[in-house]
Scaffold this motif. Structure first.
Motif, PDB file in Angstrom:
ATOM      1  N   SER A  66      -4.515  14.431  13.102  1.00  0.00           N
ATOM      2  CA  SER A  66      -4.782  13.748  11.817  1.00  0.00           C
ATOM      3  C   SER A  66      -4.334  12.289  11.813  1.00  0.00           C
ATOM      4  CB  SER A  66      -4.105  14.497  10.667  1.00  0.00           C
ATOM      5  OG  SER A  66      -2.699  14.499  10.855  1.00  0.00           O
ATOM      6  N   GLN A  72      -5.932   8.542   9.907  1.00  0.00           N
ATOM      7  CA  GLN A  72      -5.222   7.820   8.838  1.00  0.00           C
ATOM      8  C   GLN A  72      -5.540   6.335   8.893  1.00  0.00           C
ATOM      9  OE1 GLN A  72      -0.980   8.524   9.126  1.00  0.00           O
ATOM     10  NE2 GLN A  72      -1.300  10.720   9.382  1.00  0.00           N
ATOM     11  N   SER A  73      -5.514   5.695   7.726  1.00  0.00           N
ATOM     12  CA  SER A  73      -5.709   4.241   7.710  1.00  0.00           C
ATOM     13  C   SER A  73      -4.354   3.554   7.922  1.00  0.00           C
ATOM     14  CB  SER A  73      -6.336   3.804   6.381  1.00  0.00           C
ATOM     15  OG  SER A  73      -5.508   4.223   5.319  1.00  0.00           O
ATOM     16  N   LYS A 125       0.454   2.330   9.795  1.00  0.00           N
ATOM     17  CA  LYS A 125       0.960   3.628  10.253  1.00  0.00           C
ATOM     18  C   LYS A 125       1.736   3.417  11.546  1.00  0.00           C
ATOM     19  CE  LYS A 125      -3.499   4.695  12.456  1.00  0.00           C
ATOM     20  NZ  LYS A 125      -4.528   5.747  12.662  1.00  0.00           N
TER      21      LYS A 125
END
Length: 347
Positions: free
Chosen positions: A221, A225-226, A229
């Motif tokens: 995942s 994610q945008s 991060k």
């Protein structure tokens, strides 16, 4: 304005302590010159202590924080004496990351800066990440301020270290994020072959790609994610290593290298980058670089060895200079904190 600073960097791959002495000059814009740089390989007891620090009790960790601070101080003192350095304005130390959990509002880089100051009798800036995490940021990546002010001639700067991270400009904002784990996984895998790293990617080149494993890795995942991060060893322990059970290590090496190349190329292609500076130890992994080049039209620039090896230490030296002048050294657009700020404790 001219400043002379020493940057100290210890990466997650634990190949040693990078020490970089740099002259910075600001006229219309910032420029730099690396005057001396070297990597001090960790003796086995230090490597073991740092590798196992994540498992220590609170008391043991506090003891190691002090002990490692004095080790850093002694190392930089030896470096100064060996090269007969003078006119040093400050030492800037990243420390060694033990915990990094920004979602829980904490990060820990050990190596007490006050111990470094006691050993060297020079001003020390340390603990750059905590303030950003308390402000709601990821506390990483921090090097984008250096990319913005020292390496702006490239569309993006990509570091291949324990983790791969990139910084680039989108709509006049410098953003940055971790892409995927690299050496933190590859180096651990090659220990089964009694090696510290996979030289040129030669071992990975001989393995087969396990398509099931590749699919599982690419489906994690984190990759959906945008930004902003960031990644830490805890994430790898939870999400990466459990996937490797019952697969030949040589095939895991090959598959993981392919996975890293795919994730990096995807980022380069999605952002339509033309000219990208590659640095960090993973740049010497010829097999990985070949794989990335085959998947993107971006021009990959590999600079001279000094920049490959010491860009992070160089930028931490620069962050210390900015901090002493109370100038912004962390960009909220890169870390996700509430606003740009000047971070680091001054000893």
């Amino acid at each position: 304005m001219i400043s002379h600073a020493i940057g100290l960097m210890s990466g997650t791959s634990l190949d040693g302590l990078d020490i970089c002495f740099v002259k910075f000059e600001k006229q219309d814009f910032w420029s730099f010159q690396i005057l001396k740089a070297e990597t001090i390989p960790y003796l086995k007891n230090w490597e073991d202590q740092l590798r196992n620090s994540i498992h220590l009790s609170a008391k043991e960790l506090l003891e190691l924080n002090s002990e490692y601070g004095f080790y850093l101080g002694q190392s930089v003192k030896n470096f100064i004496e060996k090269h007969q350095l003078e006119n040093i304005d400050l030492i800037s130390s990243h420390g060694h990351t033990v915990f990094h959990q920004p979602q829980r509002k904490f990060t820990l880089q050990i190596g007490d800066g006050r111990a470094i100051k006691l050993e060297t009798n020079l001003p020390v800036v340390y603990d750059f990440r905590t303030q950003d995490v308390l402000m709601g940021g990821n506390g990483a990546p921090l090097v984008p301020i250096g990319d913005e002010l020292l390496f702006s001639q490239y569309d993006a700067c990509l570091n291949l270290g324990g983790f791969s991270n990139i910084s680039l400009k989108i709509n006049d904002q410098r953003i940055a994020f971790d892409i995927a784990p690299v050496n933190i996984v590859l180096n651990k895998l090659v220990q089964k072959f009694n090696k510290n790293f996979d030289e040129n990617g030669d071992l990975a080149r001989t393995g087969k790609i396990d398509e099931d494993l590749l699919l599982k890795l690419n489906s994690l995942s984190f990759y959906q994610q945008s930004h902003p991060k960031s990644l830490g060893i805890e994430w790898c322990n939870e999400n990466i290593f459990p996937l490797f059970e019952n697969i030949e290590t040589i095939d895991i090496l090959s598959t993981f290298t392919e996975h890293v190349a795919q994730q990096i190329a995807k980022v380069l292609n999605e952002n339509q980058l033309k000219k990208v500076l590659f640095t960090g130890g993973g740049t010497y992994n010829q097999y990985l670089i070949e794989k990335i080049k085959a998947k993107t039209n971006a021009e990959i620039i590999i600079p001279e060895k000094e920049i490959i090896d010491y860009k992070e230490a160089l930028i931490f030296a620069f962050m210390g200079v900015l901090r002493l002048n109370n100038e912004i050294n962390i960009l909220a657009s890169a870390t996700g904190s509430s606003h740009d700020h000047s971070s680091g404790i001054i000893a």
